[in-house]
Design a protein around this motif. Structure first.
Motif, PDB file in Angstrom:
ATOM      1  N   MET A   1       5.227 -20.116  52.360  1.00  0.00           N
ATOM      2  CA  MET A   1       5.948 -18.923  51.908  1.00  0.00           C
ATOM      3  C   MET A   1       7.462 -19.150  51.916  1.00  0.00           C
ATOM      4  O   MET A   1       8.174 -18.777  50.973  1.00  0.00           O
ATOM      5  CB  MET A   1       5.606 -17.732  52.812  1.00  0.00           C
ATOM      6  CG  MET A   1       4.204 -17.196  52.645  1.00  0.00           C
ATOM      7  SD  MET A   1       3.855 -15.864  53.840  1.00  0.00           S
ATOM      8  CE  MET A   1       2.279 -15.277  53.217  1.00  0.00           C
ATOM      9  N   ALA A   2       7.949 -19.784  52.993  1.00  0.00           N
ATOM     10  CA  ALA A   2       9.385 -20.051  53.088  1.00  0.00           C
ATOM     11  C   ALA A   2       9.827 -21.014  51.987  1.00  0.00           C
ATOM     12  O   ALA A   2      10.887 -20.825  51.372  1.00  0.00           O
ATOM     13  CB  ALA A   2       9.717 -20.625  54.465  1.00  0.00           C
TER      14      ALA A   2
ATOM     15  N   VAL B   1      -2.907 -20.440  49.937  1.00  0.00           N
ATOM     16  CA  VAL B   1      -2.176 -21.016  48.804  1.00  0.00           C
ATOM     17  C   VAL B   1      -2.321 -20.124  47.575  1.00  0.00           C
ATOM     18  O   VAL B   1      -1.349 -19.861  46.849  1.00  0.00           O
ATOM     19  CB  VAL B   1      -2.678 -22.443  48.505  1.00  0.00           C
ATOM     20  CG1 VAL B   1      -2.101 -22.952  47.190  1.00  0.00           C
ATOM     21  CG2 VAL B   1      -2.318 -23.395  49.642  1.00  0.00           C
ATOM     22  N   MET B   2      -3.538 -19.622  47.331  1.00  0.00           N
ATOM     23  CA  MET B   2      -3.774 -18.800  46.148  1.00  0.00           C
ATOM     24  C   MET B   2      -3.157 -17.410  46.269  1.00  0.00           C
ATOM     25  O   MET B   2      -2.944 -16.723  45.269  1.00  0.00           O
ATOM     26  CB  MET B   2      -5.282 -18.679  45.896  1.00  0.00           C
ATOM     27  CG  MET B   2      -5.912 -19.979  45.460  1.00  0.00           C
ATOM     28  SD  MET B   2      -5.166 -20.601  43.940  1.00  0.00           S
ATOM     29  CE  MET B   2      -5.688 -22.316  43.968  1.00  0.00           C
ATOM     30  N   VAL B   3      -2.880 -16.987  47.490  1.00  0.00           N
ATOM     31  CA  VAL B   3      -2.210 -15.702  47.686  1.00  0.00           C
ATOM     32  C   VAL B   3      -0.709 -15.844  47.493  1.00  0.00           C
ATOM     33  O   VAL B   3      -0.040 -14.920  47.013  1.00  0.00           O
ATOM     34  CB  VAL B   3      -2.536 -15.144  49.088  1.00  0.00           C
ATOM     35  CG1 VAL B   3      -1.671 -13.932  49.417  1.00  0.00           C
ATOM     36  CG2 VAL B   3      -4.009 -14.761  49.177  1.00  0.00           C
ATOM     37  N   VAL B   4      -0.161 -17.006  47.841  1.00  0.00           N
ATOM     38  CA  VAL B   4       1.277 -17.226  47.726  1.00  0.00           C
ATOM     39  C   VAL B   4       1.673 -17.630  46.311  1.00  0.00           C
ATOM     40  O   VAL B   4       2.662 -17.127  45.762  1.00  0.00           O
ATOM     41  CB  VAL B   4       1.733 -18.303  48.737  1.00  0.00           C
ATOM     42  CG1 VAL B   4       3.222 -18.616  48.545  1.00  0.00           C
ATOM     43  CG2 VAL B   4       1.475 -17.844  50.160  1.00  0.00           C
ATOM     44  N   LEU B   5       0.911 -18.556  45.698  1.00  0.00           N
ATOM     45  CA  LEU B   5       1.262 -19.122  44.401  1.00  0.00           C
ATOM     46  C   LEU B   5       0.236 -18.734  43.342  1.00  0.00           C
ATOM     47  O   LEU B   5      -0.938 -18.537  43.663  1.00  0.00           O
ATOM     48  CB  LEU B   5       1.334 -20.648  44.491  1.00  0.00           C
ATOM     49  CG  LEU B   5       2.327 -21.238  45.503  1.00  0.00           C
ATOM     50  CD1 LEU B   5       2.158 -22.745  45.582  1.00  0.00           C
ATOM     51  CD2 LEU B   5       3.756 -20.867  45.128  1.00  0.00           C
ATOM     52  N   PRO B   6       0.648 -18.633  42.092  1.00  0.00           N
ATOM     53  CA  PRO B   6      -0.329 -18.379  41.026  1.00  0.00           C
ATOM     54  C   PRO B   6      -1.284 -19.562  40.902  1.00  0.00           C
ATOM     55  O   PRO B   6      -0.927 -20.710  41.193  1.00  0.00           O
ATOM     56  CB  PRO B   6       0.541 -18.212  39.775  1.00  0.00           C
ATOM     57  CG  PRO B   6       1.832 -18.851  40.099  1.00  0.00           C
ATOM     58  CD  PRO B   6       2.032 -18.722  41.569  1.00  0.00           C
ATOM     59  N   ALA B   7      -2.500 -19.279  40.455  1.00  0.00           N
ATOM     60  CA  ALA B   7      -3.555 -20.301  40.398  1.00  0.00           C
ATOM     61  C   ALA B   7      -3.313 -21.250  39.222  1.00  0.00           C
ATOM     62  O   ALA B   7      -4.004 -21.204  38.207  1.00  0.00           O
ATOM     63  CB  ALA B   7      -4.923 -19.640  40.279  1.00  0.00           C
ATOM     64  N   GLY B   8      -2.335 -22.119  39.386  1.00  0.00           N
ATOM     65  CA  GLY B   8      -2.016 -23.112  38.370  1.00  0.00           C
ATOM     66  C   GLY B   8      -2.042 -24.511  38.951  1.00  0.00           C
ATOM     67  O   GLY B   8      -2.494 -24.721  40.082  1.00  0.00           O
ATOM     68  N   PRO B   9      -1.537 -25.490  38.212  1.00  0.00           N
ATOM     69  CA  PRO B   9      -1.563 -26.878  38.682  1.00  0.00           C
ATOM     70  C   PRO B   9      -0.883 -27.086  40.034  1.00  0.00           C
ATOM     71  O   PRO B   9      -1.378 -27.846  40.869  1.00  0.00           O
ATOM     72  CB  PRO B   9      -0.831 -27.631  37.562  1.00  0.00           C
ATOM     73  CG  PRO B   9      -1.024 -26.785  36.344  1.00  0.00           C
ATOM     74  CD  PRO B   9      -1.022 -25.377  36.830  1.00  0.00           C
TER      75      PRO B   9
END
Length: 296
Positions: free
Chosen positions: A136-137, A87-95
């Motif tokens: 990712m998709a 999750v942290m690799v795909v999305l920025p570390a936010g809410p």
């Protein structure tokens, strides 16, 4: 007395939780898990937190579901831990990212548990791969912000050493060779043979990639080694004590390299899919050969 019981439960639960992180490398060792978590924290506190939250979610779910045996050796934690990292690799570390870690880790742990109950073929990291591919998709389809790609750290240890260590660390998306060194140390604390297997598998794929003329930048980042590290460890104990026991890990490592290159040429995110495909194929061949060998 009650305080002592609570302390004992807390210590036992902590060991189980860390074993779940150690199982990322197929190693049910709390010592390994502690060093792997430290390696993630070395590179990113967000990745370490997501890894821990994912492992915690999977472990608690496994205990609540009555899977005491699986939870005790960390089998309910590692897909959750990997999913948290994913999750942290795909999305920025936010809410948004943090809100997804626990539910996706739960889904990965549930899928792994259901797979183990219904099949004799180990799921390994398949639930993590499938869920992260879906994430990712979804991120691409919804045009969500993507995590920034950080420049790989260069401590100046030489390309070969850095490529080898990154091959070990990239199992957890860690491209800092110092984090890879911590991962290797953790494996050595858990089981020296596991560390040797990981180092040799990563080095073998570096050599094979160089001989085959594969892109040097991917090799330097450890992208050819991390699937091989897992494949070698998964296949290492198929026939323990035999002189040919290392043939299967080497075959698995080289096949994972070939599959990884195929994913690259197709411009598809591989994650640990090459490890899964290579290990399942070589494991089946090894298990099929064993009865034939005994019959002969």
């Amino acid at each position: 007395m009650s305080l002592q019981v609570r302390d004992s439960f807390g210590a036992a639960f902590g060991r189980i939780l860390l074993r779940g992180i150690g199982q990322i490398y197929l190693l049910p060792s709390a010592w390994a898990g502690a060093l792997l978590l430290a390696a993630a924290a070395w590179q990113s506190w967000a990745m370490a937190g997501a890894c821990l939250l994912g492992a915690l979610t999977g472990t608690v779910w496994g205990m609540a579901a009555g899977d005491a045996a699986g939870s005790r050796v960390g089998l309910d934690g590692y897909n959750g831990a990997l999913t948290g990292l994913g999750v942290m690799v795909v999305l920025p570390a936010g809410p948004l990212a943090w809100s997804l870690v626990a539910p996706l880790a739960w889904l990965a742990s549930w899928a792994a548990h259901a797979w183990r109950r219904r099949s004799s073929v180990p799921p390994y990291t398949a639930p993590f791969v499938l869920i992260t591919w879906l994430l990712m998709a979804a991120a691409a389809g919804l045009e969500l912000p993507r995590a920034a790609v950080m420049a790989a750290a260069d401590p100046g240890w030489g390309d070969t050493a850095q490529g080898l260590l990154r091959g070990v660390g990239q199992v957890m998306f860690l491209d800092d060779p110092r984090a890879g060194a911590l991962c290797l140390l953790g494996l050595a604390l858990g089981a020296p043979w596991a560390a040797l297997s990981a180092g040799l598998a990563s080095g073998l794929c570096l050599l094979a990639a160089s001989c085959a003329g594969l892109p040097a930048d991917a090799a330097a980042l450890g992208l050819y080694g991390f699937n091989a590290v897992l494949a070698a460890e998964a296949l290492r104990m198929i026939r323990p004590g035999r002189l040919d026991a290392w043939i299967w890990p080497c075959l698995g490592a080289l096949l994972s390299l070939l599959l990884m290159r195929g994913f690259q040429l197709l411009a598809l995110p591989s994650l640990t899919a090459p490890f899964l495909l290579a290990t399942w194929a070589v494991r089946q061949a090894a298990l099929r050969r064993s009865p034939q060998t005994r019959a002969a």
